[in-house]
Design an enzyme around this catalytic site. Structure first.
Site, PDB file in Angstrom:
ATOM      1  N   ASP A  20     -11.708 -14.839  29.798  1.00 22.91           N
ATOM      2  CA  ASP A  20     -10.416 -12.914  29.837  1.00 22.91           C
ATOM      3  C   ASP A  20      -9.510 -13.173  29.089  1.00 22.91           C
ATOM      4  O   ASP A  20      -9.280 -12.639  28.558  1.00 22.91           O
ATOM      5  CB  ASP A  20     -11.119 -12.251  30.780  1.00 22.91           C
ATOM      6  CG  ASP A  20     -10.699 -10.364  30.899  1.00 22.91           C
ATOM      7  OD1 ASP A  20     -11.454 -10.416  30.133  1.00 22.91           O
ATOM      8  OD2 ASP A  20      -9.961 -10.068  31.964  1.00 22.91           O
ATOM      9  N   LYS A  66      -7.334 -11.523  25.783  1.00 21.95           N
ATOM     10  CA  LYS A  66      -5.766 -10.990  25.739  1.00 21.95           C
ATOM     11  C   LYS A  66      -5.371 -11.452  24.406  1.00 21.95           C
ATOM     12  O   LYS A  66      -4.635 -10.523  23.753  1.00 21.95           O
ATOM     13  CB  LYS A  66      -5.686 -11.197  27.006  1.00 21.95           C
ATOM     14  CG  LYS A  66      -6.483  -9.600  27.828  1.00 21.95           C
ATOM     15  CD  LYS A  66      -6.153  -9.326  29.234  1.00 21.95           C
ATOM     16  CE  LYS A  66      -7.057  -8.591  30.378  1.00 21.95           C
ATOM     17  NZ  LYS A  66      -6.323  -8.864  31.607  1.00 21.95           N
TER      18      LYS A  66
END
Ligand code: ADP
Ligand code: ASP
Ligand code: MG
Length: 820
Positions: free
Chosen positions: A681, A685
């Site tokens: 995750d 980003k």
């Protein structure tokens, strides 16, 4: 002397007629001299057309339609005149006799299967004759000395049935003569007139306004009052623009342009007779008699308002004649328009490029084929030789026009016009500006007409506030919080920013709800629960497109990967997007790039600030740095609230798996914590940040340095995964102890340097800005040319519904400001 005209909508029902009688009683009591013109009861003219059509088609249902017509008038008599009175008996009998004629006439049409325009005018005359007669009798009953006047006695026209041309001289003479001999209050039939030989004609649909103006001019009245169902001439058609408001004063020229460009409230020919004799025209509301309404006169407004009103013609066709053979050849226009005139084609608008290579003109759709044929025939020779192209016909177009006398004194009006259209993705097919600068008209796709009118209204009128139209998908933790925040903040936004955020579409996976006027945010949950089933997001997106509202914004509050596939189409419809969903921005670079390109092409906004650091201003800060000429040397960040929480709580007092379990139970991690712990995750980003700096990076280029022991990622279930963590408790304790012995702490850090991105666990000492992080904080550190010695740091909670929703909300407001 005053002439008052009441339209069909004002006399649609007997109780409305009673209201009018009260208005007239006041006039009479005040000693005013007046005469009244009436339209047929609302819908009657259409009804008469329909029953004739049925009869002409041999359909005997015309009989039932006729009966309904007759009953409606008898019912009105019963409502307006007292039972058993002579007046009522007389009125009823008189109308029955008259309607018997109509019945026979319809039977005649039924037999010969034909209703010519001449016959039709006669049929239509029954509408105004019936309404005016009944009302004249009712006025008498109310104590006003009223007298029925069949306008065929006073209005003289040619034999152009359906749209007869008035012979002013004869008409005015007849009016004066008649009124000189009839001192009572004349109750005049609108719309109808007579040609030579007493033949019944009509003045065109909406023609009762014209009747009033003719009577006013004939009598040199002090005022002509058009009483209708709205409060005057409004800045735009109130059925299309909810925020339209009354124009208190306008000039004849402005009113003429408004009506010519579709404002049905005044029938266009009405203005001429009034203007010639400088008789002021008032537009008043039957349902709000004390409201002043609109005054139309020769006085220009000294208020300096440039655009007085906005109007539209709903359906036109645009024909274009083009080719090198038009260049520098005199007489082309004469030939073109001569050919059209010969076929009696009415031209709504003309534009010609200064290169003279093309001339476009708009006509009614029903005239398009005839116009094309006329022009093709006229330019046959040139078309055959290939110097003029075949006539092009474009259909399903509308004309929107901004109107105002003062436009000529103000530069920048067209700029604002096109900006408003452009920002809403409305294509201007053709443009025309009269040299008087009284109006600027733009031909646009018909499907965009409503959107254009609303966007223009917001651009030109200081309405109290501008509306943003939100379509929100996902009403879970973030979505629900966003709705609450909008609801709480709306009053402030209206007051401070002149902005109203309306949620017009709402969906979760099961249900969807639409309310173009704005969903009541106090009760959205109940409303959504009882709304229609959300079968597929494609339906939601389709409905959003069909509503075609100005300033539309799509908000995706989900983490769903299917929704993201709609983004491109949504942006392509000129709808802006705000989303915390990372799927689209972290998918393939080609897709990311495509979305940016479509947004640019359509001039709309695509924002996803909350993709990184939730509500923290990370992406916008990065853009500010880049836009102002700084160069990014390095971006480092603790970008995961979940991992921050885990590492900040892993202090050796509990084994690692317990800390992860605790984080999971508190909702700080995904249901499967491996999504966080693997660094995936965070990788997405840093990937997004890399792309924002201009690096064409794919997800697989982000180096993920795992720290989980063997078997953790492979575990078959989340429980098994926890088992692996527990079995490796010593491994984690050692990781921590090693760091601690060096005076350091563990942090999961994402780094971007040039085109290299990585994510991994690092032990950092007190010299690192990441050392002191606590809770679920995120921290982003920008080292740039300008921020080199001491980097720019953004720090704060990087997860949580309140801050994420607030980030989306702020972004919506930013988009709203852009759209204004
Ligand atoms: P009447 O039956 O009184 O003649 P119309 O239906 O002919 O009434 O005209 C009034 C209607 O015109 C209004 O109800 C409104 O819907 C429409 N309209 C269109 N544009 C405008 C405008 N700019 N201002 C006011 N009304 C408008
Ligand atoms: N009754 C006619 C119409 O419907 C005339 C009018 O209303 O002004 O067109
Ligand atoms: Mg009308």
């Amino acid at each position: 002397m005053k002439v008052l005209k009441f339209g069909g909508s004002s006399v649609a029902k007997p109780d409305r007629i009673r209201g009018i009688i009260n208005i007239l009683k006041d006039y009479y009591a005040a000693g005013d001299h007046f005469t009244v013109v009436f339209s047929a009861f609302g819908g009657v003219t259409d009804g008469l057309i329909e029953m004739s059509r049925l009869a002409a088609a041999g359909d005997d249902r015309y009989g039932a339609a006729f009966q309904e017509f007759a009953d409606r008038h008898q019912d009105a008599i019963a409502e307006l005149l007292p039972e058993g009175s002579m007046l009522r008996l007389e009125t009823s009998a008189q109308l029955r006799k008259s309607h018997e004629v109509l019945k026979n006439l319809l039977y005649g049409i039924f037999l010969v299967r034909e209703a010519s325009s001449r016959t039709m005018d006669y049929v239509l005359s029954f509408g105004e004759r019936s309404s005016s007669y009944i009302i004249a009798q009712a006025l008498q009953h109310a104590g006003i000395p009223a007298e029925y006047l069949d306008a065929r006695k006073i209005i003289k026209t040619d034999r152009n049935f359906g749209n007869a041309k008035v012979n002013f001289e004869k008409t005015y003479t007849a009016i004066r003569a008649y009124y000189a001999e009839h001192p009572k209050v004349q109750v005049v039939t609108g719309f109808i007139a007579a040609a030579k030989g007493g033949l019944t004609t009509t003045l065109g649909r909406g023609g009762s306004d014209y009747t009033a103006s003719l009577v006013g001019a004939g009598l040199q009245a002090d005022a002509i009052e058009i009483w209708t169902d709205v409060s005057g001439v409004l800045t735009a058609d109130p059925r299309r623009v909810k925020k339209a408001f009354t124009i208190p004063k306008m000039t004849y020229a402005e009113a003429m342009e408004m009506s010519h460009f579709g404002a049905k409230v005044i029938y266009p020919p009405t203005l001429m007779p009034a203007l010639r004799q400088r008789i002021p025209l008032y537009i008043k509301n039957t349902f709000d008699p004390s409201f002043p309404g609109t005054k139309v006169s020769e006085e220009n407004n000294p208020d300096g308002v440039a655009v007085r009103g906005i109007s539209s013609i709903n359906n036109v066709a645009l024909l274009t004649l083009s080719g090198s053979g038009l260049f520098g050849v005199p007489g082309i226009s004469a030939r073109l328009f001569g050919a059209l005139a010969q076929q009696a084609v009415n031209i709504i608008l003309i534009t010609q490029g200064s290169s003279e290579h093309s001339i476009s003109f708009a006509v009614k759709p029903e005239d398009a084929d005839l116009a094309k044929e006329a022009v093709t025939t006229s330019f046959e020779y040139e078309i055959e030789r290939g110097v003029v192209n075949p006539v092009k016909v474009e259909r399903d177009l509308s004309v929107v026009a901004i109107i105002g006398e003062n436009m000529r004194y103000q530069p920048g009006i067209s700029g604002r016009l096109f900006q408003a259209l452009g920002k809403n993705g409305i294509n201007a097919v053709a443009i025309a500006q009269g040299s008087s600068e009284l109006n600027v008209s733009v031909v646009i796709p018909r499907e965009d007409e409503n959107k254009a009118l609303n966007a223009l209204h917001e651009a030109f009128f200081l309405s109290d506030y501008k509306s943003l139209h939100l379509f929100i998908v996902g009403v879970g933790l973030i979505g629900g919080t966003l709705l609450k925040q909008i609801n709480e903040q709306n009053a402030y936004l209206r007051k401070k920013l002149g902005m109203e955020v309306k949620v017009v579409g709402l969906a979760n996976t099961r249900k969807m709800l639409f309310e173009p006027d704005g969903i009541d945010l106090d009760n959205w949950k109940e409303a959504l629960q009882t709304s229609e089933t959300n079968v597929d997001l494609a339906v939601f997106v389709g409905r959003m497109r069909d509503l075609n509202l100005s300033n539309s914004i799509f908000v995706d509050n989900t983490a769903n990967d299917k929704i993201a596939t709609y983004y491109e189409g949504i942006l392509d419809e000129s709808i802006s997007i705000s989303t915390p969903n990372k799927v689209a921005t972290s998918s393939s670079y080609a897709q990311y790039q495509r979305l940016q390109n479509v947004a640019n092409k359509r001039g709309v906004q695509f924002h996803y600030e909350t993709n990184v650091g939730a509500g923290l201003p990370v992406i916008s800060t990065l853009h500010d740095l880049l836009d102002s000429g700084d160069r990014i040397r390095k971006i480092e960040g603790v970008l995961s609230g979940s991992l921050s929480y885990i590492f900040n709580n892993f202090d050796g007092s509990r084994p690692y798996h317990e800390v992860v379990m605790d984080a999971k139970e508190k909702g700080f991690t995904e249901p499967d914590p491996r999504i966080d712990l693997s660094g995936k995750d965070v990788g997405r980003k840093i990937l997004i940040l890399a792309r924002e700096t201009g690096v064409a990076m794919e997800a697989e280029h982000v180096q993920l340095v795992g720290f989980l022991p063997p078997g953790a990622m492979e575990a078959a279930s989340v429980d098994d995964f926890f088992g692996v963590l527990e079995a490796n408790a010593d491994y984690f304790t050692k990781l921590l102890a090693d760091a601690a012995s060096a005076g350091k702490v563990l942090r999961m850090i994402a780094t971007l340097e040039g085109d290299q991105a990585s994510v991994g666990i690092q032990a950092v000492g007190p010299e690192s800005p990441f050392f002191l992080l606590s809770g679920s904080d995120n921290m982003i550190v920008f080292t740039t040319d300008r921020y080199s010695e001491r980097p720019l740091v953004i720090r704060g909670p990087g997860a949580g519904a309140e801050v994420t929703a607030a980030g989306v909300f702020a972004e919506i407001i930013k988009i709203g400001k852009f759209l204004s």
